[in-house]
Enzyme design. Structure first.
Site, PDB file in Angstrom:
ATOM      1  N   ASP A  17      -1.253  -5.464  -8.202  1.00 50.38           N
ATOM      2  CA  ASP A  17       0.112  -5.324  -7.682  1.00 50.38           C
ATOM      3  C   ASP A  17       1.032  -6.418  -8.231  1.00 50.38           C
ATOM      4  O   ASP A  17       1.745  -7.085  -7.477  1.00 50.38           O
ATOM      5  CB  ASP A  17       0.109  -5.371  -6.145  1.00 50.38           C
ATOM      6  CG  ASP A  17      -0.989  -4.536  -5.528  1.00 50.38           C
ATOM      7  OD1 ASP A  17      -1.252  -3.434  -6.037  1.00 50.38           O
ATOM      8  OD2 ASP A  17      -1.593  -4.987  -4.533  1.00 50.38           O
ATOM      9  N   GLU A 200       3.661   5.266  -3.721  1.00 47.69           N
ATOM     10  CA  GLU A 200       3.723   3.873  -3.295  1.00 47.69           C
ATOM     11  C   GLU A 200       4.163   2.998  -4.477  1.00 47.69           C
ATOM     12  O   GLU A 200       4.440   3.491  -5.572  1.00 47.69           O
ATOM     13  CB  GLU A 200       2.361   3.394  -2.775  1.00 47.69           C
ATOM     14  CG  GLU A 200       1.270   3.355  -3.835  1.00 47.69           C
ATOM     15  CD  GLU A 200      -0.075   2.893  -3.305  1.00 47.69           C
ATOM     16  OE1 GLU A 200      -0.276   2.899  -2.081  1.00 47.69           O
ATOM     17  OE2 GLU A 200      -0.943   2.530  -4.130  1.00 47.69           O
TER      18      GLU A 200
END
Length: 324
Positions: A17, A200
């Protein structure tokens, strides 16, 4: 002259991420999920390549108990009106809720020091970013448009099939929403629903009179891939009808080069101040033992990308690993 730098890839190992922000002080600031999911760290360097060797500074640690005590995910660092902010997701427990989901909510911390590489005491907690929906939520990002600050994130709606949809709202300050959430996209295509129904990890880039919002879909294994929404810069960003969704992935696994599950991207600019850089995580194998979320080998990668004649981004394919 275009940037021709070939970056080491992966740039930073075991950092999922990833988020890289180039500040006006000339430094690149990097943060990402750490494998233990227990703290937030920042590292900085004058070059992207330098981030690989920069010493991380821990600026926040998870609580011993309560809503910010487990599974610290996907921090992003932003500079807004002269202050530093980090958005992240956290949970009170590793157990699933009644919908079979993790129990994350979104939080914000702030630092008003000129240099964010300060002690933990210099970062203050602004608390949970409330969306009006009490459900699994994560992966917040923000961007400015027409002197307004917008917040984009992923959240579960119990009434909609799947794990998470993407929402947008205007903000009254960096930790408070001003408007009600508007759903921009939900998992619907086959490539968005492999293993899990997921939208997402949103990221926004503004070029060629449009905002491009990339996001990640499907399970976090080799099926993970990126989709994209596009909107005119002068349109009402809170009207979902103005956003147009690509019907195919814009970035996905390259089996020939053993690059699997690229996604949860961010954007930055190269050292030349002109070349756009895609930042993302990726694995080089598919034989994952147990839950892919707990496999630490999602590595941070960076690569330049170009623009098509119609003004849309062309991300190409994930570059092969090139380190010894």
């Amino acid at each position: 002259m275009a940037n021709t730098t070939q970056y080491t890839n992966p740039l930073i190992v075991q950092r999922a991420d990833p988020f890289i922000y180039k500040h006006t002080d000339g430094y690149y600031y990097f943060t990402a999920s750490v494998p233990a999911y227990n703290l937030i760290e920042i590292r900085r360097a004058r070059t992207l390549e330098g981030l690989a060797h920069a010493a991380p500074r821990t600026i926040w640690r998870k609580h011993e108990s309560g809503p910010m005590s487990q599974l610290i995910w996907a921090p992003e660092i932003h500079y807004i009106d002269g202050k530093w902010f980090i958005y992240f997701a956290a949970a009170e427990t590793t157990a699933f809720d009644k919908n079979g989901m993790f129990q994350h909510r979104m939080f914000c911390i702030e630092c008003d020091a000129e240099d964010p590489m300060v002690s933990e005491d210099d970062w203050i907690e602004r608390g949970q970013v409330e969306t009006g929906m009490d459900s699994f939520s994560l992966d917040a990002t923000c961007f400015e448009a027409n002197d307004k600050l917008y917040y984009v994130w992923a959240q579960k709606d119990p009434e909609i099939k799947g794990n998470s949809n993407l929402y947008i709202a205007e903000m009254s300050n960096p930790w408070t929403l001003k408007t009600k959430p508007v759903m921009l996209t939900k998992p619907e295509y086959e490539w968005e629903t492999r293993g899990f129904w997921v939208n997402e990890g949103p990221a926004v880039i503004h070029r060629n009179g449009r905002f491009f919002l990339t996001y990640s879909s499907s399970a976090t294994d080799e099926n993970y891939c990126m989709g994209m929404l596009t909107v005119d810069e002068n349109a009402d960003l809170l009207d979902a009808a103005n956003w147009h969704k690509s019907d195919e992935p814009v970035f996905q696994s390259d089996l020939a080069e053993h690059q699997f599950g690229p996604g949860h991207n961010s954007f930055t600019i190269a050292e030349d101040g002109q070349t756009d850089i895609l930042v993302y995580h990726c694995r080089d194998y598919t034989d994952i033992k147990g839950d892919p979320l707990y496999d630490p080998n999602r590595h941070t990668k960076v690569q330049s990308f170009t623009w098509n004649e119609d003004g849309t981004p062309n991300f190409g394919k994930p570059v092969p690993y090139n380190y010894e």
